[in-house]
Design a protein around this motif. Sequence first.
Motif, short mmCIF file in Angstrom:
data_model
loop_
_atom_site.label_atom_id
_atom_site.label_comp_id
_atom_site.label_asym_id
_atom_site.label_seq_id
_atom_site.Cartn_x
_atom_site.Cartn_y
_atom_site.Cartn_z
N GLU A 228 19.64 -25.19 30.81
CA GLU A 228 18.54 -24.50 30.14
C GLU A 228 18.27 -25.08 28.76
OE1 GLU A 228 19.35 -20.37 29.31
OE2 GLU A 228 21.51 -20.74 29.21
N ASN A 244 12.61 -19.74 26.22
CA ASN A 244 13.78 -20.19 27.00
C ASN A 244 13.33 -20.53 28.41
OD1 ASN A 244 15.86 -18.90 29.18
ND2 ASN A 244 16.94 -20.12 27.66
N GLY A 246 15.22 -22.31 32.24
CA GLY A 246 16.41 -22.89 32.85
C GLY A 246 16.33 -22.92 34.36
N TYR A 346 23.74 -14.99 29.33
CA TYR A 346 22.87 -15.41 30.44
C TYR A 346 23.23 -14.72 31.73
CZ TYR A 346 27.04 -18.26 30.04
OH TYR A 346 28.34 -18.66 29.84
#
Length: 404
Positions: A228, A244, A246, A346
Amino acid sequence: MKFIYYSIFLVFISSVAFAQEINIDETLANVKREVEKENFDKALSIIEPLRAKYPENEDIQTYTGRIYSWKKEYKTAIKILSPMADRNNPNPEALQALVNVYFWTEDYEKCILYCDKYLTIDPKSVEVLKIKATCLEKLNRDQEALDLIDKASYIDNSTQAFSGIRTLIGRKAKNTVSASYLNISTSDPGQQPFHYGYVEYSHKFSKSAIVGRANIGNISGDTQMLFETDFYQTFSNKSYLYANAGVSTGETIFPVAKGGLEYYFKPQKKFDFSLGGRYMHFETDNITLLTGQVAYNAGIYTFAYRPYYDISNELFSHVLSVQRVNEEKERLVRLELQYGNVPYLYLYNNFTQPLKAYRVGIQYQHRFGDSFFVRPIFLYEYEEYTQGEYRNKFNVQLIVTKRF
């Protein structure tokens, strides 16, 4: 008879002169009392007649210049102080007052000039050395500032007075590398521990920063990875945007793909706010979280509340936190109280159910030297793993960081 008259006259003149001397002291005492109350106009109304009557008294002249500088009438302060500071044998008090004036007006080049002039008189003045080092840092002449601090440490036998400047210079580092390990264990009933880790690299630009991170997770012999990136963009009003994204190599430990946006802003002096969301795509489900934060800054303490709302499962989670920060040492202690399916870093999967979870966590950051950080984190959970059945869960994490 004449001798008696002359004697009386001389005694009278002496007593008047003595009274005037007392009046100077009393007047200055009154001026200082008004200054302590920050009644600068009243203080000036008292001292200006004295200054006009005794123009040769440099103590009065210098103190008048200081009052004008405290009143932020810097041009007048400079006009009064400069003649005493610019001559061949400068008045040290006037010179030091002028150093402060140029520092407060952010004229750092001139401030350095007068610092050097003062240091020829008193080379061991830690106060003036600190002001000069600060000016050098403000002008991004960081190596000169560090050299001056090293020199000053021999004079003062301590770097404590300059640690804040070292911190400011250290924070200008463009690059950071971090590594982390997280262990999640359970008891009553227990199961095989979960293992997570990551390594990341971040780089700062003038108004933005980018972070690349490789995560790895191992659960029940299955290992998957998540790659990510984070992006931060700051704006002129001191707000910033966080983004963000990922992708992973698996479907269960991490989401197949994920993304997030959050906007942080500060409309009031002591309050911070944010609004945003997170999206996670799993093989069998999609999860969307709405989130935000309100934080109150009270000196070295920050009190914050952050909710999460899972749209897919209609679940609310809450985080309350108290954080204490020592800016100079870049040291922090953070206490968190959590309720619900709060995503820990996460970690958030598609097995979410409307079960209860209560958490309390603490973390601590310590800086070693100027650029190495260690942050241990502990989070205890009382988790409902099936309907009406609870177990203990322990999250233990260590993060080490180096900036350069």
